[in-house]
Design a protein around this motif. Sequence first.
Motif, PDB file in Angstrom:
ATOM      1  N   ASP A  18       0.835  -1.207   0.000  1.00  0.00           N
ATOM      2  CA  ASP A  18       0.000   0.000   0.000  1.00  0.00           C
ATOM      3  C   ASP A  18       0.872   1.260   0.000  1.00  0.00           C
ATOM      4  O   ASP A  18       0.583   2.228  -0.711  1.00  0.00           O
ATOM      5  CB  ASP A  18      -0.923   0.002   1.217  1.00  0.00           C
ATOM      6  N   ALA A 213     -11.174   6.443  -3.527  1.00  0.00           N
ATOM      7  CA  ALA A 213     -11.027   5.011  -3.250  1.00  0.00           C
ATOM      8  C   ALA A 213      -9.604   4.691  -2.816  1.00  0.00           C
ATOM      9  O   ALA A 213      -9.384   3.878  -1.901  1.00  0.00           O
ATOM     10  CB  ALA A 213     -11.406   4.191  -4.481  1.00  0.00           C
ATOM     11  N   TYR A 216      -9.030   5.959   0.789  1.00  0.00           N
ATOM     12  CA  TYR A 216      -9.762   5.091   1.712  1.00  0.00           C
ATOM     13  C   TYR A 216      -9.022   3.770   1.919  1.00  0.00           C
ATOM     14  O   TYR A 216      -8.830   3.322   3.054  1.00  0.00           O
ATOM     15  CB  TYR A 216     -11.164   4.831   1.166  1.00  0.00           C
ATOM     16  N   ASP A 217      -8.601   3.156   0.828  1.00  0.00           N
ATOM     17  CA  ASP A 217      -7.878   1.890   0.937  1.00  0.00           C
ATOM     18  C   ASP A 217      -6.555   2.067   1.660  1.00  0.00           C
ATOM     19  O   ASP A 217      -6.163   1.225   2.482  1.00  0.00           O
ATOM     20  CB  ASP A 217      -7.646   1.293  -0.451  1.00  0.00           C
ATOM     21  N   ASN A 220      -7.114   2.411   5.425  1.00  0.00           N
ATOM     22  CA  ASN A 220      -7.505   1.168   6.084  1.00  0.00           C
ATOM     23  C   ASN A 220      -6.409   0.118   6.063  1.00  0.00           C
ATOM     24  O   ASN A 220      -6.195  -0.580   7.057  1.00  0.00           O
ATOM     25  CB  ASN A 220      -8.773   0.612   5.420  1.00  0.00           C
ATOM     26  N   GLN A 221      -5.703   0.015   4.937  1.00  0.00           N
ATOM     27  CA  GLN A 221      -4.750  -1.073   4.782  1.00  0.00           C
ATOM     28  C   GLN A 221      -3.347  -0.727   5.282  1.00  0.00           C
ATOM     29  O   GLN A 221      -2.556  -1.620   5.576  1.00  0.00           O
ATOM     30  CB  GLN A 221      -4.715  -1.517   3.328  1.00  0.00           C
ATOM     31  N   ASP A 251     -15.111   5.217   6.835  1.00  0.00           N
ATOM     32  CA  ASP A 251     -16.219   4.532   6.163  1.00  0.00           C
ATOM     33  C   ASP A 251     -17.278   5.543   5.731  1.00  0.00           C
ATOM     34  O   ASP A 251     -17.834   5.442   4.620  1.00  0.00           O
ATOM     35  CB  ASP A 251     -16.855   3.493   7.108  1.00  0.00           C
ATOM     36  N   LYS A 254     -15.795   7.882   2.758  1.00  0.00           N
ATOM     37  CA  LYS A 254     -15.697   7.275   1.438  1.00  0.00           C
ATOM     38  C   LYS A 254     -16.943   7.511   0.598  1.00  0.00           C
ATOM     39  O   LYS A 254     -16.853   7.681  -0.637  1.00  0.00           O
ATOM     40  CB  LYS A 254     -15.433   5.775   1.570  1.00  0.00           C
TER      41      LYS A 254
END
Length: 273
Positions: A18, A213, A216-217, A220-221, A251, A254
């Motif tokens: 990431d 997107a 957001y990813d 989270n990651q 969440d 997004k």
Amino acid sequence: MTHPQSATPDYTMGFSEDMLESLRRYRAEASAAYLLPYLRPGLRVLDFGCGPGTISVGLAKAVEPGGLYGVDMEESQIELARSVALASGQDNAIFRVGDVTDLPFEDGFFDVAHCHNVLMHIPDTAAVLAEVKRVLKPGGIIGCREMICGSCFTHPDFGVIRQAWDMFEDLLAADDGHPQIGKDLKTHFDAAGFTNIRATASFDVYSAPPDIAFIYDFANQWFLSPEITEAAIKYGAATQALCDAIRDAYDRWKVHPGAWCGLAFGEVVAGKP
């Protein structure tokens, strides 16, 4: 957190897939736009802390048939940079593992030096600038672009995402980094003896659906991964409840129609007398 026999610290951000994807998004046309007007064919350029080379190849293209020399402490990044240069057809880009506080080049070897988000991770800013100044020719220039974390934003933040930025700043500081160095660049360059210092600032903006997107990813990651959250809790920069609240806020972010994100940077171009 240092490498043996090196003054260069471990990279706070790590090298997860990431994180690598975030680094690959950088391109010279945007991330070094402030420096490109100073480049011309035939110059020899140092890209210190070059990472995966996505900015480097753009700098190499701007100075061909001159040469671009990329240096990074991480061998995996150098391997990536070589593959990026090969895919881009930039055979004037040369990459090697090296320590930015002990560069493997002779005095006065380069016309230009460049870095992007490197000084923020190195405790001794003066040592880096002194070493880069050594390998620059008299009259050579240096260009640096570094984050101003306190001016970055994620909007709307639902009353909690700003604390994610604070958490990141605390982690960086715990690794002896400099989360606000983008606005201190003029001071550091003046102290290092550079002249004709020109400062600018810019934002990297994430607002299109694919950008939302991606952020957001990434949040989270990487940012909310167990490795990072556990470190933040260990250093007292966060609690599990705060991390859970940040995750919930992302969440909501997004899918919000007004969602966007801005990363703030200070930029400096200066000369060696």
